[in-house]
Design a protein around this motif. Structure first.
Motif, PDB file in Angstrom:
ATOM      1  N   THR A   1       2.529   6.673  -6.850  1.00 50.20           N
ATOM      2  CA  THR A   1       1.585   7.636  -7.406  1.00 50.20           C
ATOM      3  C   THR A   1       2.120   9.058  -7.260  1.00 50.20           C
ATOM      4  O   THR A   1       2.041   9.864  -8.191  1.00 50.20           O
TER       5      THR A   1
ATOM      6  N   GLU B   1      -5.217   2.795  -6.409  1.00 51.42           N
ATOM      7  CA  GLU B   1      -5.304   2.360  -7.800  1.00 51.42           C
ATOM      8  C   GLU B   1      -6.066   3.365  -8.655  1.00 51.42           C
ATOM      9  O   GLU B   1      -5.702   3.626  -9.805  1.00 51.42           O
TER      10      GLU B   1
ATOM     11  N   LEU C   1       2.547   1.758  -3.406  1.00 45.69           N
ATOM     12  CA  LEU C   1       1.636   2.280  -4.412  1.00 45.69           C
ATOM     13  C   LEU C   1       1.386   3.774  -4.195  1.00 45.69           C
ATOM     14  O   LEU C   1       1.340   4.569  -5.149  1.00 45.69           O
TER      15      LEU C   1
ATOM     16  N   LEU D   1      -3.677   6.206  -9.545  1.00 43.68           N
ATOM     17  CA  LEU D   1      -2.773   5.918 -10.657  1.00 43.68           C
ATOM     18  C   LEU D   1      -3.509   5.933 -11.994  1.00 43.68           C
ATOM     19  O   LEU D   1      -2.960   6.364 -13.017  1.00 43.68           O
ATOM     20  N   ARG D   2      -4.760   5.494 -11.995  1.00 42.67           N
ATOM     21  CA  ARG D   2      -5.521   5.516 -13.255  1.00 42.67           C
ATOM     22  C   ARG D   2      -5.808   6.955 -13.688  1.00 42.67           C
ATOM     23  O   ARG D   2      -5.876   7.247 -14.882  1.00 42.67           O
TER      24      ARG D   2
ATOM     25  N   ASP E   1      -9.903  -1.553  -7.388  1.00 46.30           N
ATOM     26  CA  ASP E   1     -10.335  -0.154  -7.465  1.00 46.30           C
ATOM     27  C   ASP E   1     -10.158   0.544  -6.128  1.00 46.30           C
ATOM     28  O   ASP E   1     -11.030   1.290  -5.678  1.00 46.30           O
ATOM     29  N   THR E   2      -9.034   0.320  -5.466  1.00 52.78           N
ATOM     30  CA  THR E   2      -8.754   1.028  -4.227  1.00 52.78           C
ATOM     31  C   THR E   2      -8.451   2.489  -4.548  1.00 52.78           C
ATOM     32  O   THR E   2      -8.267   2.878  -5.712  1.00 52.78           O
TER      33      THR E   2
ATOM     34  N   ARG F   1       0.826  -1.203   0.000  1.00 54.62           N
ATOM     35  CA  ARG F   1       0.000   0.000   0.000  1.00 54.62           C
ATOM     36  C   ARG F   1       0.859   1.252   0.000  1.00 54.62           C
ATOM     37  O   ARG F   1       0.621   2.202  -0.748  1.00 54.62           O
TER      38      ARG F   1
ATOM     39  N   GLN G   1      -1.381  -3.567 -14.669  1.00 52.61           N
ATOM     40  CA  GLN G   1      -1.288  -4.680 -13.720  1.00 52.61           C
ATOM     41  C   GLN G   1      -2.170  -4.501 -12.492  1.00 52.61           C
ATOM     42  O   GLN G   1      -2.219  -5.390 -11.640  1.00 52.61           O
ATOM     43  N   LEU G   2      -2.850  -3.348 -12.374  1.00 56.09           N
ATOM     44  CA  LEU G   2      -3.639  -3.092 -11.173  1.00 56.09           C
ATOM     45  C   LEU G   2      -4.897  -3.957 -11.173  1.00 56.09           C
ATOM     46  O   LEU G   2      -5.678  -3.925 -12.125  1.00 56.09           O
TER      47      LEU G   2
ATOM     48  N   LEU H   1       2.414  -0.300 -15.256  1.00 53.58           N
ATOM     49  CA  LEU H   1       1.979  -0.443 -13.868  1.00 53.58           C
ATOM     50  C   LEU H   1       0.458  -0.437 -13.767  1.00 53.58           C
ATOM     51  O   LEU H   1      -0.138  -1.275 -13.080  1.00 53.58           O
ATOM     52  N   VAL H   2      -0.190   0.489 -14.473  1.00 54.16           N
ATOM     53  CA  VAL H   2      -1.643   0.576 -14.418  1.00 54.16           C
ATOM     54  C   VAL H   2      -2.289  -0.677 -15.012  1.00 54.16           C
ATOM     55  O   VAL H   2      -3.321  -1.157 -14.533  1.00 54.16           O
TER      56      VAL H   2
END
Length: 910
Positions: A522, A558, A518, A561-562, A554-555, A515, A550-551, A547-548
């Motif tokens: 970001t 994540e 990540l 990063l999207r 939907d935390t 966590r 592989q996510l 990287l995106v």
């Protein structure tokens, strides 16, 4: 200025002008309602050195305002409590709010209850609640006072000893006072001009500005002193005695009143013989003379006076006895003696007869004893349940002793101050805690808290504290993560985007918790994205996309990063059709998230906008503004919200609405500071909108007013500042200067991998700048722009590129480009670009003689330009249509003329 008559009523001497000014202001305030018109508020400032009678004048203002039925809000600054945030605000508002029911208070506060309520002291902000923006708290206080003014008009705000006001209250009052003339509110201030605090910049600008000239109070003349003396001692006081009173006191009203009281105590006859004793009596009213007089009252009286001086204003008699260490009976006797000696006044709640006495008593306390008394006061205040911030005020005055309890108290007070919207007060507490010092295992925590408290106000200071925190030996993984994350933010806010990205990236590489890794990744990608001088953008984009991809979920991390991936794809000009799938899974972040704030969800909304899904973008930015206003974020974040909402409206061709949003963004950014990112965004948008509306002179005035010119910030801003500036230069015919700016912008953006021409159409404007001297270069620029637009694939991007291509095309090649632009932009949400394309095509067709179709296109384009607010474009369309009509009329007029000639040549028939 004042003595007291037989019944104790203050008497005013040589203050006719000051009182008249107050009466005029109060009359003006009250007159509107009586005459059925709006009341006229205003400002009234009295400046004077100590003892010249500000308090007496202000008391007279309060009296006359009350007699006229005004609601009077009164407060007094305190030399001992100037570090307590919102101390003045609470004095002003609590008496009024105390008379209201809870329902009435909530109605007065409206949506600002949770934001401004803690500052007023109605309740303590809950732990874990969003920390309010100081500007939001000030906006909330504006609302509350405005509501009180509406409900209980007219209102007179009176602040005595404003030079001792706390900085938070003074900052609010300085901003609110400017609006007083628009409300039924009269603001009256009394202050010592030579003692204004250095940190009260806005307040100093208010009282020293040109809008209102302070009324100075001067020392009394010998004649006024004589009147004062005879008013108290009787008409038999002779001239020599009265003149000596003036010499001894220098005409200072306070000292004159005290001197006369001493004469009465001694039973002196006011004649020439007694005049020789006045110098000694006068000395006892101030400085060492006052201290000696206090000492003659006995040890208990001295201790109680010292305790009262340490506690400040509105002193609880019981609390003063506790701090003094006196039994109740002995403390009561001491209070009686101090009242008789005219040092203290009051019963259960005590105060000094004059601030000069309080200052003299406090300064007379031996330093070691004064420090000890502050320590005792901190404990007593806490035990009395008055709160950690009240106790912290005293702890700030104690000597460091390595006491863990003191550190805990100061840290708790800092957290409370942050929840009040007073980060500077929090910083003072934490700086003192650091000097205590904290235990080694707590030092990193204190440094981290200290750094975070100054994040928005002093990022360079934050960098130092957080760097020191990361160097501490006792550092948990969680604290290391948090400190690194905030350090990266501080570097970014300090316009050091490269360092921000490097710090976050290095810590992400060593983080063991998925966590945490990540979160830091970001931050790393975020600050790289916003670094205008990034040199490895292509590599960063590849790594981010991988990287995106592989996510799994939907935390929040994540989604964050999207957001970056959707925006990066937009900047690079990847096919817009691929973007919604990424953006849809990025939506959902809060605009007031403590980690990601406004930046990341805004990028998603912008990605939608540039993909021609402007309705979705406007919906997202509308909710952003609403969310910021709800939690009281009234500074940079709200400025960004309005600016980006304006950007969407510019994109859709709602130019008048875009201008209103941009101006509101500028106004909000101005409250934050000069050359901050929020102002670059807002001013850049405003200049861009004005140019789009055909108002280049006004755009130039805006740019000059707000210093919108090189050097540019290191952070990416949108619209791109250098491109907008180049467009401004081009609009004023400065082609060479425009070429230099636009070429530099293109070189910078190319190096960063920004290839989307609809995000920044630098190439099109550069083509216009060089078209006359180098048409081949201009066409090459627009050809590449068109290829990139077609790759991105939105009607807006393609249509705009076609328009630029047509503007620099070879003879005979423009018409098909303009035909295609109209057909493409017909499907675009950008009504302004479509209107421009219609008018350009109509003009082109008119020049080739196809007037019937040209007239229809021009009419449609003119009507649409008018609806967009593009007045200059509509005027151009009308001029084209009028010129074409005139040409047609001339052409048609020549044929009947020839016919008439032929008919004339024919023989006349009988």
């Amino acid at each position: 200025m004042g003595g007291r008559g037989r019944r104790g009523k203050p008497l005013l001497y040589e203050r006719e002008n000051e009182v008249t000014a107050a009466r005029i202001a109060v009359d003006r305030l009250c007159a509107g309602d009586e005459e059925g018109e709006d009341r006229q508020g205003g400002l009234l400032f009295y400046s004077a050195a100590a003892g010249l009678g500000k308090t007496t004048v202000l008391a007279e203002v309060r009296r006359m305002a009350t007699a006229r039925g005004c609601t009077v809000l009164f407060a007094r600054g305190s030399e001992q409590e100037h570090t307590v945030p919102f101390h003045v605000v609470r004095q002003l508002l609590q008496p009024v709010l105390a008379s209201c029911t809870e329902a009435e208070r909530r109605e007065i506060f409206g949506g600002w209850y949770e934001i401004a309520g803690p500052a007023v002291g109605l309740f303590a902000q809950q732990t874990g609640a969003p920390v309010p923006d100081p500007q939001g708290v000030r906006d909330g206080l504006d609302w509350v006072v405005t509501q009180i003014a509406v409900r209980r008009a007219p209102v007179v705000i009176v602040l005595d000893d404003a030079h001792w006001g706390d900085l938070e209250s003074l900052a609010w009052l300085a901003a609110f006072a400017v609006r007083a003339r628009e409300l039924p509110v009269l603001v009256v201030l009394g202050y010592r001009p030579d003692e204004l605090p250095d940190g009260a910049v806005e307040f100093r600008e208010l009282v020293e500005g040109r809008s209102t000239r302070p009324i100075p109070l001067h020392a009394l003349s010998p004649e006024a002193v004589a009147d004062l003396v005879r008013g108290s001692l009787g008409a038999e006081a002779d001239d020599v005695f009265c003149h000596e009173c003036w010499v001894v006191t220098g005409g200072n009203p306070y000292e004159t009143v005290e001197l006369v009281a001493k004469v009465q105590d001694r039973g002196l006859v006011p004649d020439a013989e007694s005049a020789s004793l006045l110098s000694e009596l006068g000395a006892s009213a101030r400085g060492t003379g006052l201290v000696k007089r206090l000492e003659r009252l006995g040890h208990a009286s001295v201790r109680l006076a010292w305790a009262a001086a340490v506690l400040g204003t509105e002193i609880s008699a019981d609390l003063a006895a506790t701090v003094a260490g006196l039994p109740p009976a002995e403390a009561l006797s001491a209070v009686d003696r101090l009242r008789v000696a005219r040092i203290l006044t009051g019963t259960r709640t005590l105060e000094f007869v004059h601030p000069l006495i309080a200052t003299a008593v406090y300064q007379a306390i031996p330093p070691a004893t004064r420090t000890a008394l502050h320590g005792q006061a901190a404990w007593a205040v806490a035990d009395a349940g008055l709160g950690v911030t009240a106790a912290a005020r005293h702890l700030l005055e104690t000597h460091p002793e390595g006491d863990p309890h003191t550190v805990r108290q100061l840290r708790a007070a800092a957290r409370e101050n942050l929840r009040l919207g007073a980060p500077d007060a929090a910083r003072r507490c934490l700086e003192r805690a650091l000097r205590e010092p904290p235990a080694p295992e707590d030092r990193a925590d204190v440094l981290h808290e200290l750094g975070c408290s100054a994040l928005l106000t002093a990022p360079a200071t934050t960098v130092n504290h957080l760097t020191a925190a990361l160097e501490q030996p006792f550092l948990s993984p969680e604290l290391r993560e948090n400190a690194t994350f905030r350090l990266a933010q501080a570097f970014a806010h300090n316009d050091e985007l490269g360092k921000a990205a490097a710090v976050a990236g290095a810590e992400a590489a060593r983080a063991e918790c998925p966590r945490a890794r990540l979160r830091l990744q970001t931050a790393h990608y975020l600050w790289l994205t916003f670094d205008a001088h990034e040199t490895q953008a292509s590599d960063r984009s590849r790594r981010l996309a991988r990287l995106v991809g592989q996510l799994p979920g939907d935390t929040t991390g994540e989604r964050a990063l999207r957001c970056l991936r959707a925006w990066d794809a937009t900047l690079r000009g990847e096919p817009a059709a691929d973007m919604p799938a990424v953006a849809a899974r990025a939506v959902g972040l809060s605009y007031t998230d403590p980690d990601w704030g406004f930046e990341l969800p805004s990028l998603t909304a912008l990605a939608y906008m540039y993909a021609d899904e402007c309705d979705r973008a406007e919906e997202l930015f509308g909710s952003a503004v609403e969310e910021c206003e709800k939690v009281g974020w009234g500074g940079a974040h709200l400025s960004f919200g309005f600016t980006l909402l304006g950007l969407v409206r510019l994109r859709t061709g709602k130019l008048a609405e875009a201008e209103r949003c941009a101006r509101e963004g500028v106004r909000l950014a101005e409250r934050v500071g000069d050359r901050v990112p929020a102002r670059w965004y807002a001013v850049g948008l405003l200049v861009d909108v004005l140019l789009s509306r055909g108002r280049p002179q006004e755009a130039l005035r805006v740019a000059r007013t707000y210093d919108f010119a090189p050097p540019y910030p290191n952070a990416v801003v949108f619209p791109d500042a250098q491109t907008v500036y180049g467009r401004l230069l081009l609009a004023h015919g400065l082609r060479r200067e425009a070429e230099a700016q636009l070429a530099a912008a293109g070189e910078r953006l190319e190096a960063k991998g920004v290839h989307n021409p609809t995000w920044c159409p630098w190439a099109g404007h550069l083509a216009l700048a060089v078209a006359e001297e180098d048409p081949r270069r201009a066409r090459a620029l627009t050809a590449r722009m068109l290829r990139r637009a077609e790759r991105f694939g939105t009607p807006t991007a393609i249509g705009e590129a076609l328009g630029f291509s047509a503007a620099v095309a070879e003879a005979g090649q423009a018409l098909p480009l303009r035909e295609r632009a109209v057909e493409t932009l017909r499907r675009s949400p950008s009504r302004h670009l479509y209107a421009e394309a219609l008018i350009e095509l109509g003009a082109e067709l008119g020049r080739t003689g196809r007037t019937d179709r040209a007239a229809g296109l021009l009419t449609e384009g003119i009507e649409l330009a008018d609806r967009c607010g593009a007045g200059r474009l509509a005027e151009r369309g009308r001029a084209e249509r009028a010129g074409m009509t005139a040409t047609t009329a001339r052409s048609h007029g020549s044929r009947p003329s020839a016919q008439r000639g032929a008919n004339t040549a024919e023989p006349s028939r009988p």
